[in-house]
Enzyme design. Structure first.
Site, short mmCIF file in Angstrom:
data_model
loop_
_atom_site.label_atom_id
_atom_site.label_comp_id
_atom_site.label_asym_id
_atom_site.label_seq_id
_atom_site.Cartn_x
_atom_site.Cartn_y
_atom_site.Cartn_z
CG HIS A 13 49.38 -4.78 -69.76
ND1 HIS A 13 49.60 -4.17 -70.98
CD2 HIS A 13 48.67 -5.91 -70.04
CE1 HIS A 13 49.04 -4.89 -71.94
NE2 HIS A 13 48.46 -5.94 -71.39
CB CYS A 31 58.53 -11.73 -53.26
SG CYS A 31 57.43 -13.05 -52.77
CB ALA A 88 45.58 11.79 -76.16
P1 OAD Z 1 52.36 1.31 -78.05
O1 OAD Z 1 53.67 1.91 -77.73
O2 OAD Z 1 52.30 0.01 -78.75
O3 OAD Z 1 51.53 2.31 -78.96
C1 OAD Z 1 51.42 3.66 -78.63
C2 OAD Z 1 50.35 4.26 -79.51
O4 OAD Z 1 50.17 5.59 -79.09
C3 OAD Z 1 50.69 4.29 -81.01
O5 OAD Z 1 49.60 3.83 -81.76
C4 OAD Z 1 50.94 5.79 -81.26
O6 OAD Z 1 50.56 6.20 -82.58
C5 OAD Z 1 50.04 6.41 -80.23
N1 OAD Z 1 50.43 7.78 -79.81
C6 OAD Z 1 51.67 8.33 -79.76
N2 OAD Z 1 51.60 9.58 -79.29
C7 OAD Z 1 50.29 9.84 -79.04
C8 OAD Z 1 49.57 10.97 -78.54
N3 OAD Z 1 50.19 12.10 -78.21
N4 OAD Z 1 48.23 10.86 -78.41
C9 OAD Z 1 47.57 9.73 -78.74
N5 OAD Z 1 48.21 8.64 -79.23
C10 OAD Z 1 49.54 8.68 -79.37
O7 OAD Z 1 51.57 1.27 -76.68
P2 OAD Z 1 50.37 0.34 -76.24
O8 OAD Z 1 49.35 0.18 -77.31
O9 OAD Z 1 49.94 0.84 -74.92
O10 OAD Z 1 52.45 -4.40 -72.66
O11 OAD Z 1 51.11 -1.04 -76.04
C11 OAD Z 1 50.36 -2.11 -75.58
C12 OAD Z 1 51.20 -2.95 -74.70
O12 OAD Z 1 52.38 -3.35 -75.41
C13 OAD Z 1 51.76 -2.25 -73.48
O13 OAD Z 1 50.89 -2.20 -72.40
C14 OAD Z 1 52.92 -3.13 -73.14
C15 OAD Z 1 53.50 -3.23 -74.53
O14 OAD Z 1 54.33 -4.22 -74.76
C16 OAD Z 1 53.09 -5.05 -71.69
O15 OAD Z 1 54.07 -4.58 -71.14
C17 OAD Z 1 52.49 -6.38 -71.32
#
Ligand code: OAD
Length: 262
Positions: A121, A129, A245
């Site tokens: 991402h 730009c 984690a």
């Molecule tokens: P999310 O914010 O959707 O999910 C975060 C995940 O991390 C959840 O499943 C939580 O349970 C988990 N979590 C929280 N604390 C944690 C910890 N200490 N250890 C392990 N896990 C933990 O984030 P992403 O899955 O990265 O995209 O989201 C995917 C994409 O959605 C992002 O890259 C972004 C967003 O919209 C774009 O911007 C294109």
């Protein structure tokens, strides 16, 4: 956390030839970087992240969106890699072959010592730009700039491109935009070829990135998930390690290479 699950996961990890670590916002949560599913805090609380992270939002109100990204960049710059990032970097030096694929736009894997992470991402640190050519751009150090006050919710006008005077935008993938082709191809290749995929801290709901662990599973890899909460990847994973984690990964990595070394 059941010890027996960690030991089983450690055995698989330590004996794998090709490992992929696939990370989401949860890996950086314990470094103080909010996940996407956390409510936005402070003065940003009235905005919806999914609506700020779009080309439409940037064109409608560039100062608002640039201000939000500058705030995030300042916050990430002050954060430090946590033991989870360091354990992943250790996998890079212990496994025969390994690739980190991240959905995160921070640089905490790199600062923990991981080399060659694939950023599906984009990055907060590679502005370009908005013109089709997308000239790379530079910006001020946020610790000196107006975004240094993290909770101010400030609007900040984006700079202009030095080559063509178009507005400079963050080098991230916004909702509705295509993923960088080289990154996606590299991620699919690594997922197809790995023996073990470790999915850490991702909600597994944003596609096409969420396809990566599924591709690995379909190609015969064992998927191990680390997340304190259930996710749609629970059924894809052979082992679900429930917990943060920064606690689970150091224990898993230590056990993985004790198993094979000892
Ligand atoms: P999310 O914010 O959707 O999910 C975060 C995940 O991390 C959840 O499943 C939580 O349970 C988990 N979590 C929280 N604390 C944690 C910890 N200490 N250890 C392990 N896990 C933990 O984030 P992403 O899955 O990265 O995209 O989201 C995917 C994409 O959605 C992002 O890259 C972004 C967003 O919209 C774009 O911007 C294109």
């Amino acid at each position: 956390m059941e010890d027996v699950l960690v030991r089983r996961a450690a055995q698989l990890l330590g004996s794998a030839r090709r490992v992929v670590v696939f990370t989401g916002a949860g890996i950086s949560a314990e470094s103080g970087v909010p996940t996407f599913r956390d409510d936005l805090t402070g003065l940003w609380a009235r905005f919806d992240a999914a609506r700020l992270a779009t080309a439409e939002a940037f064109h409608a109100d560039p100062d608002l969106v640039w201000g939000w990204y500058e705030w995030r960049r300042a916050r990430v710059s002050r954060a430090q890699p946590n033991p989870g990032h360091l354990a992943i970097a250790a996998i890079g030096s212990r496994a025969v072959d390994s690739t980190v694929i991240t959905q995160n736009v921070d640089d905490l894997h790199e600062r923990a010592g991981t080399r060659g992470a694939i950023h599906l991402h984009g990055s907060l640190f590679t502005p370009r730009c908005v013109a089709a050519a997308g000239h790379p751009a530079t910006f001020e150090d946020p610790s000196d700039g107006p975004a240094a006050q993290p909770d101010e919710g400030r609007r900040i006008p984006p700079p202009r491109c030095a080559s063509c005077a178009a507005l400079v935008r963050p080098g991230v993938v916004w909702f509705g935009e295509a993923l960088p082709e080289t990154a996606l191809t590299g991620a699919v290749e690594a997922a197809t070829a790995c023996d073990v995929l470790l999915a850490v801290g991702t909600s597994g709901v944003v596609y096409p990135a969420a396809e990566i662990p599924r591709i690995a599973a379909r190609s015969g890899a064992t998927v191990i998930q680390v997340n304190p909460q259930p996710t749609p990847l629970d059924t894809v994973a052979a082992i679900n390690l429930r917990g943060p984690a920064a606690e689970i990964l150091p224990a898993l990595v230590a056990a993985a290479w004790e198993e094979t070394d000892g």
